[in-house]
Design an enzyme around this catalytic site. Sequence first.
Site, mmCIF file in Angstrom:
data_model
loop_
_atom_site.group_PDB
_atom_site.id
_atom_site.type_symbol
_atom_site.label_atom_id
_atom_site.label_comp_id
_atom_site.label_asym_id
_atom_site.label_seq_id
_atom_site.Cartn_x
_atom_site.Cartn_y
_atom_site.Cartn_z
ATOM 1 N N ASP A 106 0.820 -1.212 0.000
ATOM 2 C CA ASP A 106 0.000 0.000 0.000
ATOM 3 C C ASP A 106 0.850 1.255 0.000
ATOM 4 O OD1 ASP A 106 0.907 -0.502 2.589
ATOM 5 O OD2 ASP A 106 -1.046 -0.329 3.545
ATOM 6 N N ASP A 109 6.914 3.777 3.451
ATOM 7 C CA ASP A 109 7.153 4.801 4.471
ATOM 8 C C ASP A 109 8.600 4.683 4.937
ATOM 9 O OD1 ASP A 109 6.941 6.679 6.455
ATOM 10 O OD2 ASP A 109 5.609 5.528 7.746
ATOM 11 N N LYS A 137 5.657 7.942 0.642
ATOM 12 C CA LYS A 137 5.743 9.138 1.480
ATOM 13 C C LYS A 137 7.023 9.898 1.195
ATOM 14 C CE LYS A 137 2.857 8.281 5.407
ATOM 15 N NZ LYS A 137 2.782 8.059 6.852
ATOM 16 N N VAL A 161 -2.297 8.537 6.529
ATOM 17 C CA VAL A 161 -3.472 8.447 5.660
ATOM 18 C C VAL A 161 -4.213 7.126 5.875
ATOM 19 C CG1 VAL A 161 -2.572 9.984 3.873
ATOM 20 C CG2 VAL A 161 -2.048 7.539 3.764
ATOM 21 N N ARG A 173 -10.309 0.702 6.131
ATOM 22 C CA ARG A 173 -9.736 0.089 4.927
ATOM 23 C C ARG A 173 -10.723 0.151 3.765
ATOM 24 N NH1 ARG A 173 -4.964 -2.367 6.423
ATOM 25 N NH2 ARG A 173 -4.908 -3.474 8.418
HETATM 26 P P1 5GP Z 1 7.113 0.996 6.381
HETATM 27 O O1 5GP Z 1 7.351 2.031 7.447
HETATM 28 O O2 5GP Z 1 7.654 -0.335 6.786
HETATM 29 O O3 5GP Z 1 7.592 1.454 5.036
HETATM 30 O O4 5GP Z 1 5.559 0.844 6.284
HETATM 31 C C1 5GP Z 1 4.983 -0.057 7.181
HETATM 32 C C2 5GP Z 1 3.557 -0.187 7.070
HETATM 33 O O5 5GP Z 1 3.045 0.843 7.892
HETATM 34 C C3 5GP Z 1 2.890 -0.008 5.711
HETATM 35 O O6 5GP Z 1 2.788 -1.215 4.983
HETATM 36 C C4 5GP Z 1 1.536 0.450 6.148
HETATM 37 O O7 5GP Z 1 0.739 -0.676 6.433
HETATM 38 C C5 5GP Z 1 1.838 1.210 7.423
HETATM 39 N N1 5GP Z 1 1.856 2.660 7.170
HETATM 40 C C6 5GP Z 1 2.877 3.478 6.913
HETATM 41 N N2 5GP Z 1 2.439 4.749 6.732
HETATM 42 C C7 5GP Z 1 1.102 4.697 6.899
HETATM 43 C C8 5GP Z 1 0.034 5.668 6.811
HETATM 44 O O8 5GP Z 1 0.203 6.863 6.573
HETATM 45 N N3 5GP Z 1 -1.217 5.208 7.056
HETATM 46 C C9 5GP Z 1 -1.503 3.896 7.334
HETATM 47 N N4 5GP Z 1 -2.768 3.576 7.523
HETATM 48 N N5 5GP Z 1 -0.537 2.972 7.395
HETATM 49 C C10 5GP Z 1 0.730 3.363 7.175
HETATM 50 MG MG MG Z 2 0.903 -2.639 5.464
#
Ligand code: 5GP
Ligand code: MG
Length: 186
Positions: A106, A109, A137, A161, A173
Amino acid sequence: MFPEIERVLIDQATIAARVHELGERIAADLLADVARTGRDQIVLVPILTGSIVFVADLIRQMPIKLSLGVVAVSSYPGQSIQSKGAALRGEIPRDLRGKHVLIVDDILDSGRTLGLIRGLVAEQSPASIRVAVLLRKSLTGPRAVEVHADYAGFDIPDEFVVGYGLDFDGYFRNYPQVAVLRREVS
Ligand code: 5GP
Ligand code: MG
């Protein structure tokens, strides 16, 4: 119906148009890989749970032969940026050798989730690995784990978000657009 939503960041029509574009492009790139390598098996690896809405729409815009091998990852919140992490829940598909793999999530981050899965996929010597995310992001600093997204639907500011698969506390979701919650909720 969703009083907690403050504003829509990306509306339904904009998402649909972009997903259509991405699906066509990714399918064409994968077909080119197949032609180049002579390896014709294509597997999408969606990361549960956040990618389900995106991947459901994306695959219907990809008129090619493909299979799905889902993987579940939980992110655990840490006190500091360093102590945050991502952990595999259950199994990763084990039959990726020689196949073209597209990992789908999705949002990119910190990069921990995709970094973890990309590493586990790479160990199996697939024919190719690509990464597609709906959202990426824009961080002010470097990501905790630098992961290159070959395909990103939208670059968004560093805000939390929800919607189109993304949750807050397990909810929202099913909200069909990408949105920001009221400050008092999140
Ligand atoms: P990562 O930090 O490992 O790149 O992202 C980890 C997970 O955190 C993503 O797959 C997503 O499920 C969740 N995540 C990161 N940023 C957001 C956000 O802004 N909103 C939501 N709902 N989940 C997020
Ligand atoms: Mg996720």
